[in-house]
Design a protein around this motif. Sequence first.
Motif, PDB file in Angstrom:
ATOM      1  N   THR A  92       1.784  10.023  13.391  1.00 23.05           N
ATOM      2  CA  THR A  92       2.165   9.047  12.071  1.00 23.05           C
ATOM      3  C   THR A  92       1.024   8.165  11.812  1.00 23.05           C
ATOM      4  N   TRP A  93       0.153   7.917  12.786  1.00 23.45           N
ATOM      5  CA  TRP A  93      -1.069   7.106  12.439  1.00 23.45           C
ATOM      6  C   TRP A  93      -2.017   8.052  11.893  1.00 23.45           C
ATOM      7  N   MET A  94      -2.183   9.311  12.196  1.00 20.66           N
ATOM      8  CA  MET A  94      -3.025  10.393  11.813  1.00 20.66           C
ATOM      9  C   MET A  94      -2.893  10.590  10.354  1.00 20.66           C
ATOM     10  N   VAL A  95      -1.620  10.718  10.040  1.00 20.23           N
ATOM     11  CA  VAL A  95      -1.273  11.346   8.751  1.00 20.23           C
ATOM     12  C   VAL A  95      -1.161  10.255   7.764  1.00 20.23           C
ATOM     13  N   ASN A  96      -1.087   9.014   8.085  1.00 21.56           N
ATOM     14  CA  ASN A  96      -1.344   8.064   7.404  1.00 21.56           C
ATOM     15  C   ASN A  96      -2.792   7.366   7.085  1.00 21.56           C
ATOM     16  N   TYR A  97      -3.640   7.341   8.324  1.00 24.41           N
ATOM     17  CA  TYR A  97      -4.795   6.664   8.340  1.00 24.41           C
ATOM     18  C   TYR A  97      -5.869   7.570   8.718  1.00 24.41           C
ATOM     19  N   GLY A  98      -5.769   8.876   9.277  1.00 29.88           N
ATOM     20  CA  GLY A  98      -6.690   9.589   9.797  1.00 29.88           C
ATOM     21  C   GLY A  98      -6.978   9.647  11.202  1.00 29.88           C
ATOM     22  N   TRP A  99      -7.926  10.406  11.515  1.00 26.58           N
ATOM     23  CA  TRP A  99      -8.314  10.327  12.966  1.00 26.58           C
ATOM     24  C   TRP A  99      -8.987   9.170  13.289  1.00 26.58           C
ATOM     25  N   PRO A 100      -8.992   8.710  14.803  1.00 24.21           N
ATOM     26  CA  PRO A 100      -9.966   7.599  15.154  1.00 24.21           C
ATOM     27  C   PRO A 100     -11.398   7.819  14.946  1.00 24.21           C
TER      28      PRO A 100
ATOM     29  N   THR B  63       9.163   9.919   8.775  1.00 24.68           N
ATOM     30  CA  THR B  63      10.493   9.935   8.621  1.00 24.68           C
ATOM     31  C   THR B  63      10.836  10.191  10.158  1.00 24.68           C
ATOM     32  N   ALA B  64      10.531  11.413  10.760  1.00 23.90           N
ATOM     33  CA  ALA B  64      11.083  11.451  12.238  1.00 23.90           C
ATOM     34  C   ALA B  64      10.709  10.329  13.090  1.00 23.90           C
ATOM     35  N   HIS B  65       9.639   9.784  12.990  1.00 27.07           N
ATOM     36  CA  HIS B  65       9.336   8.632  13.867  1.00 27.07           C
ATOM     37  C   HIS B  65      10.250   7.630  13.598  1.00 27.07           C
ATOM     38  N   VAL B  66      10.588   7.337  12.412  1.00 28.56           N
ATOM     39  CA  VAL B  66      11.680   6.324  12.268  1.00 28.56           C
ATOM     40  C   VAL B  66      12.769   6.337  12.692  1.00 28.56           C
ATOM     41  N   ALA B  67      13.411   7.709  12.405  1.00 24.70           N
ATOM     42  CA  ALA B  67      14.510   8.015  12.704  1.00 24.70           C
ATOM     43  C   ALA B  67      14.836   8.134  14.339  1.00 24.70           C
ATOM     44  N   LEU B  68      13.840   8.841  15.062  1.00 27.33           N
ATOM     45  CA  LEU B  68      13.718   8.728  16.403  1.00 27.33           C
ATOM     46  C   LEU B  68      14.003   7.255  17.176  1.00 27.33           C
TER      47      LEU B  68
ATOM     48  N   LEU C  49      12.145  -4.066  15.063  1.00 23.60           N
ATOM     49  CA  LEU C  49      11.741  -5.217  14.044  1.00 23.60           C
ATOM     50  C   LEU C  49      10.155  -4.879  13.861  1.00 23.60           C
ATOM     51  N   LEU C  50       9.284  -4.834  14.850  1.00 28.70           N
ATOM     52  CA  LEU C  50       7.983  -4.659  14.650  1.00 28.70           C
ATOM     53  C   LEU C  50       7.588  -3.163  13.763  1.00 28.70           C
ATOM     54  N   GLY C  51       8.387  -2.195  13.999  1.00 30.19           N
ATOM     55  CA  GLY C  51       7.993  -0.928  13.044  1.00 30.19           C
ATOM     56  C   GLY C  51       8.634  -1.258  11.734  1.00 30.19           C
ATOM     57  N   ALA C  52       9.497  -2.103  11.283  1.00 28.51           N
ATOM     58  CA  ALA C  52       9.864  -2.402  10.138  1.00 28.51           C
ATOM     59  C   ALA C  52       8.973  -3.308   9.403  1.00 28.51           C
ATOM     60  N   GLN C  53       8.269  -4.387  10.225  1.00 31.16           N
ATOM     61  CA  GLN C  53       7.236  -5.020   9.482  1.00 31.16           C
ATOM     62  C   GLN C  53       5.849  -4.270   9.219  1.00 31.16           C
ATOM     63  N   LEU C  54       5.632  -3.058  10.071  1.00 29.04           N
ATOM     64  CA  LEU C  54       4.633  -2.026   9.488  1.00 29.04           C
ATOM     65  C   LEU C  54       5.142  -1.283   8.328  1.00 29.04           C
ATOM     66  N   ARG C  55       6.297  -1.051   8.199  1.00 29.83           N
ATOM     67  CA  ARG C  55       6.841  -0.162   7.120  1.00 29.83           C
ATOM     68  C   ARG C  55       6.809  -0.927   5.937  1.00 29.83           C
ATOM     69  N   HIS C  56       6.865  -2.165   5.833  1.00 30.54           N
ATOM     70  CA  HIS C  56       6.939  -3.128   4.681  1.00 30.54           C
ATOM     71  C   HIS C  56       5.844  -4.123   4.718  1.00 30.54           C
ATOM     72  N   VAL C  57       4.581  -3.893   4.818  1.00 31.87           N
ATOM     73  CA  VAL C  57       3.549  -4.655   4.966  1.00 31.87           C
ATOM     74  C   VAL C  57       3.112  -5.114   3.380  1.00 31.87           C
ATOM     75  N   PRO C  58       3.198  -6.356   3.347  1.00 31.08           N
ATOM     76  CA  PRO C  58       2.824  -6.823   1.752  1.00 31.08           C
ATOM     77  C   PRO C  58       1.385  -6.278   1.369  1.00 31.08           C
ATOM     78  N   VAL C  59       1.320  -5.988   0.196  1.00 32.40           N
ATOM     79  CA  VAL C  59      -0.014  -5.893  -0.459  1.00 32.40           C
ATOM     80  C   VAL C  59      -1.056  -6.579  -0.161  1.00 32.40           C
TER      81      VAL C  59
ATOM     82  N   LEU D  61      -0.182  -6.325  14.075  1.00 30.56           N
ATOM     83  CA  LEU D  61       1.075  -5.654  14.088  1.00 30.56           C
ATOM     84  C   LEU D  61       1.064  -4.362  14.766  1.00 30.56           C
ATOM     85  N   VAL D  62      -0.115  -3.754  14.427  1.00 27.30           N
ATOM     86  CA  VAL D  62      -0.166  -2.493  15.211  1.00 27.30           C
ATOM     87  C   VAL D  62      -0.564  -2.558  16.732  1.00 27.30           C
ATOM     88  N   VAL D  63      -1.489  -3.472  17.107  1.00 25.60           N
ATOM     89  CA  VAL D  63      -1.404  -3.822  18.610  1.00 25.60           C
ATOM     90  C   VAL D  63      -0.072  -3.864  19.431  1.00 25.60           C
ATOM     91  N   PHE D  64       0.613  -4.941  18.746  1.00 26.07           N
ATOM     92  CA  PHE D  64       1.849  -5.400  19.100  1.00 26.07           C
ATOM     93  C   PHE D  64       2.902  -4.125  19.304  1.00 26.07           C
TER      94      PHE D  64
END
Length: 347
Positions: free
Chosen positions: A273-281, A307-312, A200-210, A220-223
Motif C-alpha cells: 500500500t505504501w509503494m503504490v501510494n507513495y513509491g519506493w523508499p 482496498t485489500a489492505h483495508v478489508a483484511l 482507528l489509526l488506519g482510518a486516520q490515514l485514509r481520511h487525512v485532511p488536505v 500517524l504512519v509511525v504509530f
Amino acid sequence: MLDKRVCSNSLMKPSIAQTESRWPHRLAVVLVCATFPLIFAGSLVTTYNAGMAVPDWPSTYGYNLFLYPWQTWLFGPWDLFIEHGHRLLGALVGMLTIAFMLSVLLLDGRRWVKALSVLALAAVIAQGLLGGARVLLDQRMLAMIHGCFGPAFFAFCVALAVFTSRRWRESSGVSAKGAGYVRFQRLSVITLVLSFVQILLGAQLRHVPVDASPSSFRALVVFHVVMAFVLLGHAAVLVFLACMGHAGHWAVVFSTWLLASFLVLQVGLGVGTWMVNYGWPDWDETFPFAAGYTIHAEGMLQTNIVTAHVALGSLILAAAAQLCARSLRLLRPAVDDQSASVRLEAA
C-alpha cells in the motif's frame, strides 16, 4: 438401582443441539458472509473517493433505492456503480439483521443472546444513519466514524455466529495444559482491543485532511507501523502458547493460527500500500526497478492493494473477536479427580 436410573435418565435426556433450533446460527453465518462484501465495497468507495457519487439519501437521484434503473447502475459511471452497490448491500445486511434478530427472539432461550440480537439491529441502523449523514453533510469526520464502525459491526456479527453455534452451547470447557490458559485469554482480549486501535489509526490515514501538516502525517504512519509490529508480537506469543498446549481446544488453536496468518499477510499488504501510494523508499531508488517505477493514481494495482489492505484489517478484527470469544468459553481450569468424585457422590 439409583445409579442405573440416573444413567438411563442422562442417556434419554436430549442434548442442547437437539432442543435448540439451528436457524439463529445459520442466519448469523449468512449475515457474516453478507457483511464482508459490504465492508469491501465500502473500502472501494473510499479508495475511489466515490462517497459523493450519489448526492442524495436515502433515495438515489430521486429514485427509491430498490427502484433505481438497473441499466444506469450497471452501465453508468464507475463511481455510481460502487456507491449504489454499497447502498444495496447495506440494505441487504439490514434485512438479514432483522431476520437474525427475529429468529433469536423466537427460537433462542438465552436472554443475553436476545439482547445482543437487538443490539445488532440497533448497530446496523446506526451505521446506515451514519452513512446517510456522511452523504448529506459531506463531512470527513462522519466518513471516518462510518469507516471504523463497519469493521466493528462485522466483528460483532462474527461473535454472534460463535455465540449461536452448537459448539458454544454444548461446551463445558476443556482443560488447558498448566495455568497458561489464563495468560492466553488475557492476551487474546488485549489483541482484540489493539486490533481496533489499529483500525482507528488506519482510518486516520485514509481520511487525512488536505491541510494536515507533514509532521502529523508522519506521526500517524509511525504509530500505524509500530502497532502493526505490536500485533505481530502478540500473535507470535499466542501461537507459542498454543504450541505449548495452553490453548487446549482445536478451535482455539485454529483461530490463533488464522489470526497470525492474517497479520503476516497484512504486513505485506501494508508495504504494498505504501509503494503504490507513495513509491519506493529513498534508500531503494538506486535499483533500476525502483527508479523506473511510476505511481498510477486509482489504477488497477493501486486500488486492489489498498482496498485489500483495508478489508483484511476488518478480517483481522473479526478473527481477534472470534479467538477472544472461543478462548473465554472453551478454556477452563482442570478439575481434579477428587473434586469430581465428590460432586458425583453429592449428585
